[in-house]
Design an enzyme around this catalytic site. Structure first.
Site, PDB file in Angstrom:
ATOM      1  N   ARG A  65      -8.246  -1.466 -10.479  1.00  0.00           N
ATOM      2  CA  ARG A  65      -8.862  -0.262 -10.052  1.00  0.00           C
ATOM      3  C   ARG A  65     -10.349  -0.437  -9.865  1.00  0.00           C
ATOM      4  O   ARG A  65     -11.374   0.552 -10.311  1.00  0.00           O
ATOM      5  CB  ARG A  65      -8.627   0.766 -11.530  1.00  0.00           C
ATOM      6  CG  ARG A  65      -7.214   1.103 -11.624  1.00  0.00           C
ATOM      7  CD  ARG A  65      -6.953   2.333 -10.896  1.00  0.00           C
ATOM      8  NE  ARG A  65      -5.481   2.827 -11.215  1.00  0.00           N
ATOM      9  CZ  ARG A  65      -5.261   3.733 -12.053  1.00  0.00           C
ATOM     10  NH1 ARG A  65      -6.376   4.573 -12.467  1.00  0.00           N
ATOM     11  NH2 ARG A  65      -4.140   4.138 -12.419  1.00  0.00           N
ATOM     12  N   ARG A  84     -13.269   6.524  -9.609  1.00  0.00           N
ATOM     13  CA  ARG A  84     -14.109   7.226 -10.238  1.00  0.00           C
ATOM     14  C   ARG A  84     -15.245   7.026 -10.710  1.00  0.00           C
ATOM     15  O   ARG A  84     -16.301   7.636 -10.923  1.00  0.00           O
ATOM     16  CB  ARG A  84     -13.309   8.240 -11.036  1.00  0.00           C
ATOM     17  CG  ARG A  84     -12.537   9.422 -10.701  1.00  0.00           C
ATOM     18  CD  ARG A  84     -11.912  10.311 -11.568  1.00  0.00           C
ATOM     19  NE  ARG A  84     -11.108   9.640 -12.510  1.00  0.00           N
ATOM     20  CZ  ARG A  84     -10.444  10.007 -13.567  1.00  0.00           C
ATOM     21  NH1 ARG A  84     -10.974  11.275 -13.980  1.00  0.00           N
ATOM     22  NH2 ARG A  84      -9.539   9.491 -14.165  1.00  0.00           N
ATOM     23  N   ARG A 139     -13.501  11.239  -2.180  1.00  0.00           N
ATOM     24  CA  ARG A 139     -12.392  11.985  -2.852  1.00  0.00           C
ATOM     25  C   ARG A 139     -12.614  13.602  -2.533  1.00  0.00           C
ATOM     26  O   ARG A 139     -11.644  14.026  -2.308  1.00  0.00           O
ATOM     27  CB  ARG A 139     -12.344  11.649  -4.342  1.00  0.00           C
ATOM     28  CG  ARG A 139     -11.476  12.408  -5.077  1.00  0.00           C
ATOM     29  CD  ARG A 139     -10.356  11.921  -5.496  1.00  0.00           C
ATOM     30  NE  ARG A 139      -9.557  12.187  -6.558  1.00  0.00           N
ATOM     31  CZ  ARG A 139      -8.830  13.423  -6.752  1.00  0.00           C
ATOM     32  NH1 ARG A 139      -9.006  14.305  -5.830  1.00  0.00           N
ATOM     33  NH2 ARG A 139      -8.417  13.404  -7.940  1.00  0.00           N
ATOM     34  N   ASP A 188      -1.360   4.588  -4.478  1.00  0.00           N
ATOM     35  CA  ASP A 188      -0.839   4.732  -5.830  1.00  0.00           C
ATOM     36  C   ASP A 188       0.683   4.336  -6.043  1.00  0.00           C
ATOM     37  O   ASP A 188       1.175   4.356  -4.938  1.00  0.00           O
ATOM     38  CB  ASP A 188      -1.102   6.180  -6.294  1.00  0.00           C
ATOM     39  CG  ASP A 188      -1.056   6.259  -7.774  1.00  0.00           C
ATOM     40  OD1 ASP A 188      -1.796   5.856  -8.339  1.00  0.00           O
ATOM     41  OD2 ASP A 188       0.146   6.680  -8.198  1.00  0.00           O
ATOM     42  N   TYR A 244       7.816   7.714 -14.709  1.00  0.00           N
ATOM     43  CA  TYR A 244       7.199   8.681 -14.199  1.00  0.00           C
ATOM     44  C   TYR A 244       8.185   9.616 -13.568  1.00  0.00           C
ATOM     45  O   TYR A 244       8.073  10.928 -13.744  1.00  0.00           O
ATOM     46  CB  TYR A 244       6.122   8.555 -13.134  1.00  0.00           C
ATOM     47  CG  TYR A 244       4.802   7.854 -13.770  1.00  0.00           C
ATOM     48  CD1 TYR A 244       3.816   8.504 -14.380  1.00  0.00           C
ATOM     49  CD2 TYR A 244       4.672   6.422 -14.040  1.00  0.00           C
ATOM     50  CE1 TYR A 244       2.584   8.045 -15.135  1.00  0.00           C
ATOM     51  CE2 TYR A 244       3.518   5.718 -14.509  1.00  0.00           C
ATOM     52  CZ  TYR A 244       2.576   6.700 -15.237  1.00  0.00           C
ATOM     53  OH  TYR A 244       1.529   6.111 -15.543  1.00  0.00           O
TER      54      TYR A 244
END
Ligand code: 1CP
Length: 339
Positions: A19, A23, A32, A69, A145
């Site tokens: 990562r 952010r 973004r 992702d 998920y």
């Protein structure tokens, strides 16, 4: 990075961080906003290329991981996937094996074409010495998920399905082995030089199910990739595998194993490093706290692991609260140490 994965011991280990785009970087938050939606960011090659390059420009990592992702695969199989601001991923959950008929491999490459284009752009844009890593989620983590409809604390729906209808659950895992193998193989054709497979939730199973749902499917993907691209190293991240990391080192056929934060360094050096290159395993929260605690923890990892084939990384992804200066401090320590 490629030399470390081929088993060389290096005076200064290669370093990249899971990562490393995201952010915690103001330039990521800017891009973004422009993308309007996280999946749009993943599927717009110009913007996905830009956010992949941001941490390379700022810090000069030895490897660059494609920005995408793990949930683009269920999307490409036909499941509805979206990201809610501040809440994380959401999916239209699969309730049982009858609902597998909603999924199909047919549109896979078409839907993932923008990701392949991003890899292609990156392989021209990156400096030659920066290794380009392609990635995907492991079948179990992605399946969790798909069944839970998002993040989960205890994986109850997915586990109840797997325990109660193992044959039906096996069909979902097999579909994901096929889709993931095709997806990763295309990333290589587009220019990826190393592949990493993330099994972020591997650590929730008893041993028999761990073998069946985590180790065997990842080993099957590695076999497929090695048959098609024998020269491309593969790193596996079975997070939370504990002692079963040793089974991964022995049986998965991978070149590298990414260690989570809890793996003891002495044990990793003895039980894993003779068989595979290890990667890891700094606690990402130390990058929030910084200071002496960060310095000491980085040195401890280097002391125990850097004498044998090793890649410096975190034990899990960077968190958004990380001050970018602490990442710079980390790189200084890793690179300036006398060997
Ligand atoms: O901007 C945002 O709000 C989105 C945050 C975000 C980012 C930056 C998500 C949503 N995904 C990503 C990128 C991403 N995801 C990368 C590429 C960039 C890089 O590493 O620099 C990678 C490799 C992933 C992989 C990923 N996604 C994993 C496996 C690794 C891990 O962290 O365990 C998992 C489990 C996901 C699912 C996912 N996507 C996004 C979030 C917040 C999550 C995790 C949700 C959860 O904890 O259940």
């Amino acid at each position: 990075m490629l030399r470390a994965l081929a088993g060389e011991r290096l005076a200064v280990p290669p370093v990249w961080l899971m990562r490393q785009a995201g952010r915690y970087l103001p330039e990521y938050r800017e891009t973004r906003k422009k993308a309007g939606g996280f999946l749009n960011l993943c599927f717009t090659p110009e913007l996905a290329t830009e956010v992949t390059l941001q941490p390379i420009r700022r810090f000069g990592f030895d490897a660059s991981i494609l920005f995408s992702d793990i949930l683009v695969v269920p999307h490409a199989l036909g499941q509805k996937v979206w990201f809610e601001e501040g809440e994380g991923p959401k999916l239209e959950a699969l309730a049982n094996s009858v609902e597998l008929s909603r999924l199909s491999l047919e549109g896979l490459h078409g839907k993932l074409e923008p990701v392949y284009e991003t890899v292609d752009r990156l392989s021209s844009a990156l400096p030659r010495e920066t290794t380009l890593i392609g990635f995907a989620g492991a079948p179990w983590t992605v399946a969790s998920y798909m069944i839970e409809g998002g993040s989960s604390k205890d994986f109850q729906k997915a586990k109840v399905w797997a325990y109660g209808d193992p044959d039906g659950f096996q069909r979902l895992i097999d579909l994901l082995v096929e889709a993931t193998s095709r997806y990763l193989s295309r990333q290589v054709t587009a220019g990826a030089e190393v592949l990493q497979i993330f099994d972020s939730w591997a650590g929730v199973w008893p041993e028999p199910q761990f073998r069946r749902w985590c180790l065997d499917p990842m080993a099957a993907i590695v076999r497929r990739l090695k048959a098609e691209h024998p020269e491309v190293p593969v790193i596996l991240f079975p997070r939370g595998a504990g002692l079963l990391y040793a089974d991964f080192a022995a049986d998965a056929g991978a070149d590298g194993l990414s260690l989570d934060t809890t793996v003891p360094l002495g044990w990793a050096a003895e039980a894993l490093q003779p068989k595979v290159t290890v990667q890891g395993n700094l606690d990402p929260i130390l990058l929030v706290s910084g200071g002496d605690a960060l310095t000491q923890a980085v040195e401890r990892i280097l002391d125990r692991l850097a004498g044998d084939p090793f890649i410096f990384n975190l034990g899990h992804g960077i968190v958004p609260q990380t001050p970018p200066e602490h990442v710079a401090q980390l790189l200084d320590i890793v690179r300036s140490r006398p060997s």
